[in-house]
Design a protein around this motif. Structure first.
Motif, PDB file in Angstrom:
ATOM      1  N   PRO A 226       0.779  -1.244   0.000  1.00 17.38           N
ATOM      2  CA  PRO A 226       0.000   0.000   0.000  1.00 17.38           C
ATOM      3  C   PRO A 226       0.810   1.293   0.000  1.00 17.38           C
ATOM      4  O   PRO A 226       0.617   2.137   0.837  1.00 17.38           O
ATOM      5  N   GLU A 227       1.764   1.432  -0.971  1.00 18.72           N
ATOM      6  CA  GLU A 227       2.311   2.771  -1.214  1.00 18.72           C
ATOM      7  C   GLU A 227       1.532   3.360  -2.395  1.00 18.72           C
ATOM      8  O   GLU A 227       0.342   3.364  -2.384  1.00 18.72           O
ATOM      9  N   GLY A 228       2.223   3.837  -3.423  1.00 15.90           N
ATOM     10  CA  GLY A 228       1.507   4.224  -4.644  1.00 15.90           C
ATOM     11  C   GLY A 228       1.548   5.701  -4.894  1.00 15.90           C
ATOM     12  O   GLY A 228       1.968   6.475  -4.048  1.00 15.90           O
ATOM     13  N   ARG A 229       1.096   6.047  -6.101  1.00 11.59           N
ATOM     14  CA  ARG A 229       1.195   7.430  -6.576  1.00 11.59           C
ATOM     15  C   ARG A 229      -0.185   8.019  -6.723  1.00 11.59           C
ATOM     16  O   ARG A 229      -1.177   7.312  -6.813  1.00 11.59           O
ATOM     17  N   ALA A 230      -0.234   9.339  -6.816  1.00 12.12           N
ATOM     18  CA  ALA A 230      -1.514  10.015  -6.999  1.00 12.12           C
ATOM     19  C   ALA A 230      -1.996   9.857  -8.434  1.00 12.12           C
ATOM     20  O   ALA A 230      -1.207   9.773  -9.362  1.00 12.12           O
ATOM     21  N   ALA A 231      -3.289   9.811  -8.591  1.00 13.08           N
ATOM     22  CA  ALA A 231      -3.875   9.650  -9.910  1.00 13.08           C
ATOM     23  C   ALA A 231      -4.163  11.012 -10.532  1.00 13.08           C
ATOM     24  O   ALA A 231      -4.305  12.007  -9.841  1.00 13.08           O
ATOM     25  N   GLN A 232      -4.225  11.028 -11.872  1.00 16.18           N
ATOM     26  CA  GLN A 232      -4.627  12.223 -12.613  1.00 16.18           C
ATOM     27  C   GLN A 232      -6.063  12.032 -13.080  1.00 16.18           C
ATOM     28  O   GLN A 232      -6.317  11.198 -13.931  1.00 16.18           O
ATOM     29  N   PRO A 233      -6.998  12.794 -12.537  1.00 17.00           N
ATOM     30  CA  PRO A 233      -8.385  12.612 -12.963  1.00 17.00           C
ATOM     31  C   PRO A 233      -8.608  13.093 -14.392  1.00 17.00           C
ATOM     32  O   PRO A 233      -7.832  13.881 -14.917  1.00 17.00           O
ATOM     33  N   ASP A 234      -9.669  12.582 -15.030  1.00 17.30           N
ATOM     34  CA  ASP A 234     -10.050  13.088 -16.351  1.00 17.30           C
ATOM     35  C   ASP A 234     -11.571  13.234 -16.402  1.00 17.30           C
ATOM     36  O   ASP A 234     -12.261  12.984 -15.421  1.00 17.30           O
TER      37      ASP A 234
ATOM     38  N   ALA B  14      -8.471   1.780 -17.654  1.00 19.56           N
ATOM     39  CA  ALA B  14      -8.344   2.329 -19.003  1.00 19.56           C
ATOM     40  C   ALA B  14      -7.876   3.779 -18.946  1.00 19.56           C
ATOM     41  O   ALA B  14      -7.103   4.233 -19.796  1.00 19.56           O
ATOM     42  N   ARG B  15      -8.331   4.524 -17.977  1.00 20.91           N
ATOM     43  CA  ARG B  15      -7.893   5.893 -17.703  1.00 20.91           C
ATOM     44  C   ARG B  15      -7.742   6.009 -16.189  1.00 20.91           C
ATOM     45  O   ARG B  15      -8.164   5.122 -15.443  1.00 20.91           O
ATOM     46  N   ALA B  16      -7.157   7.109 -15.724  1.00 23.51           N
ATOM     47  CA  ALA B  16      -7.117   7.348 -14.282  1.00 23.51           C
ATOM     48  C   ALA B  16      -8.548   7.447 -13.761  1.00 23.51           C
ATOM     49  O   ALA B  16      -9.456   7.887 -14.479  1.00 23.51           O
ATOM     50  N   LEU B  17      -8.766   7.029 -12.525  1.00 26.04           N
ATOM     51  CA  LEU B  17     -10.079   7.178 -11.900  1.00 26.04           C
ATOM     52  C   LEU B  17     -10.426   8.658 -11.755  1.00 26.04           C
ATOM     53  O   LEU B  17      -9.539   9.507 -11.637  1.00 26.04           O
ATOM     54  N   THR B  18     -11.731   8.968 -11.738  1.00 26.64           N
ATOM     55  CA  THR B  18     -12.179  10.291 -11.305  1.00 26.64           C
ATOM     56  C   THR B  18     -12.806  10.127  -9.933  1.00 26.64           C
ATOM     57  O   THR B  18     -13.287   9.045  -9.576  1.00 26.64           O
ATOM     58  N   ILE B  19     -12.800  11.191  -9.144  1.00 27.60           N
ATOM     59  CA  ILE B  19     -13.371  11.100  -7.807  1.00 27.60           C
ATOM     60  C   ILE B  19     -14.199  12.336  -7.518  1.00 27.60           C
ATOM     61  O   ILE B  19     -13.906  13.433  -8.020  1.00 27.60           O
ATOM     62  N   LYS B  20     -15.295  12.170  -6.783  1.00 22.82           N
ATOM     63  CA  LYS B  20     -16.109  13.287  -6.339  1.00 22.82           C
ATOM     64  C   LYS B  20     -16.669  12.936  -4.973  1.00 22.82           C
ATOM     65  O   LYS B  20     -16.647  11.766  -4.553  1.00 22.82           O
ATOM     66  N   THR B  21     -17.167  13.944  -4.271  1.00 21.49           N
ATOM     67  CA  THR B  21     -17.771  13.696  -2.974  1.00 21.49           C
ATOM     68  C   THR B  21     -19.254  14.025  -3.063  1.00 21.49           C
ATOM     69  O   THR B  21     -19.628  15.105  -3.519  1.00 21.49           O
ATOM     70  N   VAL B  59      -8.314   3.754  -3.330  1.00 18.78           N
ATOM     71  CA  VAL B  59      -7.977   3.253  -4.665  1.00 18.78           C
ATOM     72  C   VAL B  59      -7.565   4.414  -5.569  1.00 18.78           C
ATOM     73  O   VAL B  59      -6.608   4.306  -6.345  1.00 18.78           O
ATOM     74  N   PHE B  60      -8.260   5.549  -5.458  1.00 17.46           N
ATOM     75  CA  PHE B  60      -7.905   6.730  -6.264  1.00 17.46           C
ATOM     76  C   PHE B  60      -6.462   7.156  -5.994  1.00 17.46           C
ATOM     77  O   PHE B  60      -5.699   7.439  -6.921  1.00 17.46           O
ATOM     78  N   ASP B  61      -6.081   7.210  -4.723  1.00 18.93           N
ATOM     79  CA  ASP B  61      -4.738   7.684  -4.363  1.00 18.93           C
ATOM     80  C   ASP B  61      -3.632   6.743  -4.830  1.00 18.93           C
ATOM     81  O   ASP B  61      -2.484   7.156  -4.973  1.00 18.93           O
ATOM     82  N   ARG B  62      -3.953   5.470  -5.020  1.00 22.87           N
ATOM     83  CA  ARG B  62      -2.912   4.484  -5.292  1.00 22.87           C
ATOM     84  C   ARG B  62      -2.822   4.067  -6.747  1.00 22.87           C
ATOM     85  O   ARG B  62      -2.045   3.181  -7.087  1.00 22.87           O
ATOM     86  N   THR B  63      -3.642   4.669  -7.630  1.00 22.01           N
ATOM     87  CA  THR B  63      -3.690   4.172  -9.008  1.00 22.01           C
ATOM     88  C   THR B  63      -3.557   5.301 -10.016  1.00 22.01           C
ATOM     89  O   THR B  63      -3.760   6.469  -9.690  1.00 22.01           O
TER      90      THR B  63
END
Lengths: 257, 257
Positions: A226-234, B14-21, B59-63
């Motif tokens: 459970p390390e990992g990098r930040a994702a780029q949203p689209d 397929a792409r980076a995840l998107t996240i919202k609250t 999952v968002f933070d790690r992918t």
């Protein structure tokens, strides 16, 4: 890692279930028999299954030898002491969701006079940690084979609202490329294994018939620490507020079957 | 019948995840891409997945695009009204248990420049009732094909301890012998279907890219209505009292992954 123990079995009851009451809990026990396809060949298996609580009575009352059952469950290791104080354990599938199936099923009559399902289902997903660093060995024909143990760590809440932990140790066999791959991994590695339950039977030195439940790997995936990098949203079509609220209510401790 | 909705997916984002609250709940959305084997041929799929709550953030933070995920989840139909008051719905896989995987994975570069997992996993078990009596049709090549809908009825308890019911309607396609078989069954029949999730994409009359998540059957089993006969017990190695007590605590509302 937190355990994954997801088992889907469809097979024939090799014999009628037996039932007993332990404290206030009904326990039914039996064997599901099926042929299924794994790694391109047909596996014949007799899988021990335990039904617990109200489901035990319901399934016992509705079935007999030869009934076809669909069982969604979890492999669990039971540990106990025998009459001489010796430590014993065994792995069986605990049924968590059972359906009695009807229809025209192709069956095979076995040597014991029972029937098993000709086109059954035997799919297991295991998530756990390598108990020891595995070692590959080779068959006389040159095929790589690696036996390894996974520790499946579960947390659960009892009916008295106590949080408990338990671990099941399960034995897995990998062949060929998978055998070579898993032998490169150190003790403790978190893995997800997809495969099938396989029963091994033999006669012990006292002439008693013995059997043990193991697993055969079809795929093995290493779980990332459970390390990992930040994702780029689209850009993405958004979820509605009402749909989000409903899914949120279903997300916690939810059981998909 | 009570729904079964057990989905195992292993694929590439397929792409980076998107996240919202939404309210106080994090919702992450994305697409898992994989090739997998179903009914003897390779299926290519882009499966929409929703992550809810603490898992969404984790999952968002790690992918990122290309991360390989193992998702155990449930197909769920979301219903909402669009800005014009029109009723909309879609089926996506709600992730209930997610692992980020590492290792050397064979991938395929797709036309959009993304990657998908070459040897992925796409296994779905659905238990529900036939919404209507299905009708078989035939392809120009003479293959039988039957489209049918299953109603998946779930009961769940909200965080405010209210018991609620919801139903997801999912579309399933059966081919050949399975198509002929399912077309003999009347509306309402309880079925267990094993198969795969399949995404269908097209461009609508306004030039918008549209897609829908359906399922393809690999096996179909009819679930027996709850009558049945009494079983005849036989001799069996008994379960220990302590093992029985422990399994009983794990039987209720337990989640195998």
């Amino acid at each position: 890692m937190k355990a994954i123990l997801a088992t889907t079995l469809i097979g024939t009851l090799a014999r009628a279930l037996t039932i007993k009451t332990v404290g206030t809990t009904d326990i039914a026990e039996g064997t599901l028999a099926m042929d299924s396809i794994q790694n391109g060949r047909t596996l014949t298996n007799y899988i021990p299954v335990v039904f617990v609580g109200a489901a035990a009575r319901r399934v016992f009352d509705r079935t007999t030898a030869g009934s076809v059952l669909s069982v969604q469950g979890a492999p669990r290791q039971e540990k106990w002491e025998n009459a001489e104080g010796g430590k014993r354990s065994r792995v069986r599938i605990q049924a968590l969701r059972t359906e009695v199936l009807s229809g025209d099923f192709a069956t095979v009559v076995d040597r014991a006079g029972g029937t098993r399902l000709a086109q059954g289902v035997n799919q297991v997903t295991l998530g756990g940690n390598l108990v020891a660093t595995p070692e590959v060995r080779y068959t006389p024909g040159g095929d790589a084979v690696t036996d390894f143990s996974l520790a499946l760590n579960e947390k659960y809440t009892t009916r008295k609202n106590e949080v408990k932990e338990r671990v099941s140790f399960v034995e897995v066999t990998a062949w060929k490329d998978l055998a070579e791959f898993v032998a490169t991994l150190p003790k403790g590695t978190p893995l997800t294994v997809l495969g099938a339950a396989v029963s091994e039977s033999w006669t012990d030195k006292d002439g008693q018939k013995r059997s043990v439940l193991k697993f055969e790997a079809g795929s093995i995936f290493q779980v990332q620490p459970p390390e990992g990098r930040a994702a780029q949203p689209d850009a993405h079509e958004p979820i509605s507020d009402e749909a989000a609220a409903e899914l949120a209510d279903m997300a916690e401790e939810d059981m998909p079957f």
